[in-house]
Design a protein around this motif. Structure first.
Motif, PDB file in Angstrom:
ATOM      1  N   GLN A 128       0.830  -1.205   0.000  1.00  0.00           N
ATOM      2  CA  GLN A 128       0.000   0.000   0.000  1.00  0.00           C
ATOM      3  C   GLN A 128       0.864   1.254   0.000  1.00  0.00           C
ATOM      4  O   GLN A 128       0.519   2.251  -0.637  1.00  0.00           O
ATOM      5  CB  GLN A 128      -0.941  -0.008   1.205  1.00  0.00           C
ATOM      6  N   ALA A 129       1.993   1.221   0.693  1.00  0.00           N
ATOM      7  CA  ALA A 129       2.916   2.360   0.691  1.00  0.00           C
ATOM      8  C   ALA A 129       3.454   2.595  -0.716  1.00  0.00           C
ATOM      9  O   ALA A 129       3.536   3.741  -1.171  1.00  0.00           O
ATOM     10  CB  ALA A 129       4.062   2.119   1.669  1.00  0.00           C
ATOM     11  N   ALA A 130       3.806   1.514  -1.418  1.00  0.00           N
ATOM     12  CA  ALA A 130       4.289   1.642  -2.796  1.00  0.00           C
ATOM     13  C   ALA A 130       3.210   2.234  -3.689  1.00  0.00           C
ATOM     14  O   ALA A 130       3.484   3.114  -4.515  1.00  0.00           O
ATOM     15  CB  ALA A 130       4.738   0.279  -3.319  1.00  0.00           C
ATOM     16  N   THR A 131       1.989   1.768  -3.516  1.00  0.00           N
ATOM     17  CA  THR A 131       0.875   2.270  -4.322  1.00  0.00           C
ATOM     18  C   THR A 131       0.632   3.750  -4.061  1.00  0.00           C
ATOM     19  O   THR A 131       0.439   4.533  -4.992  1.00  0.00           O
ATOM     20  CB  THR A 131      -0.404   1.460  -4.031  1.00  0.00           C
ATOM     21  N   GLN A 132       0.663   4.147  -2.793  1.00  0.00           N
ATOM     22  CA  GLN A 132       0.457   5.560  -2.469  1.00  0.00           C
ATOM     23  C   GLN A 132       1.607   6.413  -2.999  1.00  0.00           C
ATOM     24  O   GLN A 132       1.388   7.530  -3.455  1.00  0.00           O
ATOM     25  CB  GLN A 132       0.284   5.744  -0.964  1.00  0.00           C
ATOM     26  N   ALA A 133       2.823   5.899  -2.942  1.00  0.00           N
ATOM     27  CA  ALA A 133       3.966   6.642  -3.488  1.00  0.00           C
ATOM     28  C   ALA A 133       3.783   6.822  -4.991  1.00  0.00           C
ATOM     29  O   ALA A 133       3.992   7.916  -5.525  1.00  0.00           O
ATOM     30  CB  ALA A 133       5.265   5.900  -3.195  1.00  0.00           C
ATOM     31  N   TYR A 134       3.386   5.781  -5.662  1.00  0.00           N
ATOM     32  CA  TYR A 134       3.160   5.816  -7.111  1.00  0.00           C
ATOM     33  C   TYR A 134       2.127   6.880  -7.473  1.00  0.00           C
ATOM     34  O   TYR A 134       2.257   7.585  -8.465  1.00  0.00           O
ATOM     35  CB  TYR A 134       2.689   4.433  -7.562  1.00  0.00           C
ATOM     36  N   ARG A 135       1.110   7.002  -6.644  1.00  0.00           N
ATOM     37  CA  ARG A 135       0.038   7.969  -6.890  1.00  0.00           C
ATOM     38  C   ARG A 135       0.374   9.374  -6.391  1.00  0.00           C
ATOM     39  O   ARG A 135      -0.417  10.295  -6.573  1.00  0.00           O
ATOM     40  CB  ARG A 135      -1.241   7.509  -6.203  1.00  0.00           C
ATOM     41  N   GLY A 136       1.520   9.536  -5.723  1.00  0.00           N
ATOM     42  CA  GLY A 136       1.895  10.843  -5.192  1.00  0.00           C
ATOM     43  C   GLY A 136       1.132  11.210  -3.933  1.00  0.00           C
ATOM     44  O   GLY A 136       0.972  12.379  -3.624  1.00  0.00           O
ATOM     45  N   GLN A 137       0.697  10.212  -3.180  1.00  0.00           N
ATOM     46  CA  GLN A 137      -0.124  10.452  -1.993  1.00  0.00           C
ATOM     47  C   GLN A 137       0.655  10.434  -0.691  1.00  0.00           C
ATOM     48  O   GLN A 137       0.058  10.496   0.375  1.00  0.00           O
ATOM     49  CB  GLN A 137      -1.245   9.398  -1.924  1.00  0.00           C
ATOM     50  N   LEU A 138       1.978  10.361  -0.749  1.00  0.00           N
ATOM     51  CA  LEU A 138       2.796  10.400   0.463  1.00  0.00           C
ATOM     52  C   LEU A 138       3.529  11.725   0.529  1.00  0.00           C
ATOM     53  O   LEU A 138       4.110  12.173  -0.466  1.00  0.00           O
ATOM     54  CB  LEU A 138       3.816   9.255   0.469  1.00  0.00           C
ATOM     55  N   ASP A 139       3.514  12.347   1.702  1.00  0.00           N
ATOM     56  CA  ASP A 139       4.199  13.625   1.881  1.00  0.00           C
ATOM     57  C   ASP A 139       5.688  13.475   1.582  1.00  0.00           C
ATOM     58  O   ASP A 139       6.349  12.570   2.083  1.00  0.00           O
ATOM     59  CB  ASP A 139       4.023  14.139   3.314  1.00  0.00           C
ATOM     60  N   GLY A 140       6.192  14.357   0.729  1.00  0.00           N
ATOM     61  CA  GLY A 140       7.608  14.373   0.409  1.00  0.00           C
ATOM     62  C   GLY A 140       8.018  13.424  -0.707  1.00  0.00           C
ATOM     63  O   GLY A 140       9.181  13.358  -1.065  1.00  0.00           O
ATOM     64  N   ILE A 141       7.072  12.662  -1.231  1.00  0.00           N
ATOM     65  CA  ILE A 141       7.368  11.721  -2.315  1.00  0.00           C
ATOM     66  C   ILE A 141       6.566  12.153  -3.536  1.00  0.00           C
ATOM     67  O   ILE A 141       5.351  12.272  -3.487  1.00  0.00           O
ATOM     68  CB  ILE A 141       6.977  10.270  -1.944  1.00  0.00           C
ATOM     69  N   SER A 142       7.272  12.396  -4.633  1.00  0.00           N
ATOM     70  CA  SER A 142       6.596  12.797  -5.869  1.00  0.00           C
ATOM     71  C   SER A 142       5.932  11.594  -6.506  1.00  0.00           C
ATOM     72  O   SER A 142       6.330  10.457  -6.284  1.00  0.00           O
ATOM     73  CB  SER A 142       7.605  13.380  -6.851  1.00  0.00           C
ATOM     74  N   GLY A 143       4.940  11.856  -7.309  1.00  0.00           N
ATOM     75  CA  GLY A 143       4.216  10.792  -7.985  1.00  0.00           C
ATOM     76  C   GLY A 143       4.975  10.184  -9.140  1.00  0.00           C
ATOM     77  O   GLY A 143       6.167  10.415  -9.332  1.00  0.00           O
ATOM     78  N   TYR A 144       4.275   9.432  -9.938  1.00  0.00           N
ATOM     79  CA  TYR A 144       4.782   8.540 -10.974  1.00  0.00           C
ATOM     80  C   TYR A 144       6.021   9.015 -11.734  1.00  0.00           C
ATOM     81  O   TYR A 144       7.065   8.397 -11.635  1.00  0.00           O
ATOM     82  CB  TYR A 144       3.668   8.201 -11.964  1.00  0.00           C
ATOM     83  N   GLY A 145       5.909  10.067 -12.509  1.00  0.00           N
ATOM     84  CA  GLY A 145       7.003  10.472 -13.384  1.00  0.00           C
ATOM     85  C   GLY A 145       8.295  10.755 -12.646  1.00  0.00           C
ATOM     86  O   GLY A 145       9.351  10.208 -12.968  1.00  0.00           O
ATOM     87  N   THR A 146       8.241  11.575 -11.651  1.00  0.00           N
ATOM     88  CA  THR A 146       9.428  11.932 -10.880  1.00  0.00           C
ATOM     89  C   THR A 146       9.881  10.765 -10.017  1.00  0.00           C
ATOM     90  O   THR A 146      11.078  10.528  -9.863  1.00  0.00           O
ATOM     91  CB  THR A 146       9.139  13.167  -9.993  1.00  0.00           C
ATOM     92  N   LEU A 147       8.944  10.024  -9.487  1.00  0.00           N
ATOM     93  CA  LEU A 147       9.255   8.879  -8.628  1.00  0.00           C
ATOM     94  C   LEU A 147      10.134   7.867  -9.349  1.00  0.00           C
ATOM     95  O   LEU A 147      11.151   7.424  -8.819  1.00  0.00           O
ATOM     96  CB  LEU A 147       7.948   8.200  -8.179  1.00  0.00           C
ATOM     97  N   GLN A 148       9.777   7.520 -10.563  1.00  0.00           N
ATOM     98  CA  GLN A 148      10.542   6.538 -11.323  1.00  0.00           C
ATOM     99  C   GLN A 148      11.973   7.018 -11.568  1.00  0.00           C
ATOM    100  O   GLN A 148      12.924   6.252 -11.409  1.00  0.00           O
ATOM    101  CB  GLN A 148       9.841   6.228 -12.650  1.00  0.00           C
ATOM    102  N   GLY A 149      12.130   8.277 -11.933  1.00  0.00           N
ATOM    103  CA  GLY A 149      13.463   8.836 -12.150  1.00  0.00           C
ATOM    104  C   GLY A 149      14.300   8.853 -10.885  1.00  0.00           C
ATOM    105  O   GLY A 149      15.491   8.552 -10.913  1.00  0.00           O
ATOM    106  N   GLN A 150      13.675   9.202  -9.771  1.00  0.00           N
ATOM    107  CA  GLN A 150      14.393   9.249  -8.500  1.00  0.00           C
ATOM    108  C   GLN A 150      14.824   7.851  -8.057  1.00  0.00           C
ATOM    109  O   GLN A 150      15.911   7.685  -7.513  1.00  0.00           O
ATOM    110  CB  GLN A 150      13.538   9.909  -7.421  1.00  0.00           C
ATOM    111  N   LEU A 151      13.977   6.856  -8.276  1.00  0.00           N
ATOM    112  CA  LEU A 151      14.352   5.482  -7.934  1.00  0.00           C
ATOM    113  C   LEU A 151      15.520   5.004  -8.797  1.00  0.00           C
ATOM    114  O   LEU A 151      16.466   4.396  -8.295  1.00  0.00           O
ATOM    115  CB  LEU A 151      13.164   4.536  -8.108  1.00  0.00           C
ATOM    116  N   ARG A 152      15.458   5.287 -10.104  1.00  0.00           N
ATOM    117  CA  ARG A 152      16.531   4.859 -11.008  1.00  0.00           C
ATOM    118  C   ARG A 152      17.860   5.518 -10.665  1.00  0.00           C
ATOM    119  O   ARG A 152      18.908   4.894 -10.736  1.00  0.00           O
ATOM    120  CB  ARG A 152      16.159   5.173 -12.455  1.00  0.00           C
TER     121      ARG A 152
END
Length: 88
Positions: A30-54
């Motif tokens: 659920q944390a991963a899903t919320q991060a993906y959707r940009g629903q966690l404070d301080g974590i950007s959603g999909y586009g930025t999230l993928q780049g930051q992980l890589r």
């Protein structure tokens, strides 16, 4: 007697709140899903999230901590793999 009844009621109510909040605790998925959707404070959603992980600027531990979960290596790796799989 009234004070005792009020005290017992307050303790029971507090215990119910704690039991309820633990029943709704997030899972790593659920944390991963919320991060993906940009629903966690301080974590950007999909586009930025993928780049930051890589790039390594964001880790599974960061996501777990943002979700209020205890970060451990196994769960952090799981979160990262879930998000990598969503990218494919």
């Amino acid at each position: 007697m009234t004070a005792l009844t009020r005290t017992v009621s307050a303790v029971a109510f507090t215990a119910t709140l704690f039991a309820t909040s633990s029943a709704f605790a997030l899972t790593p998925f659920q944390a991963a899903t919320q991060a993906y959707r940009g629903q966690l404070d301080g974590i950007s959603g999909y586009g930025t999230l993928q780049g930051q992980l890589r790039s390594g600027n964001l880790t599974g531990e960061d996501i777990l901590e943002a979700a209020g979960l205890e970060a451990n290596a196994s769960d952090a790796n799981f979160v990262e793999s879930v998000l990598r799989d969503r990218d494919s």
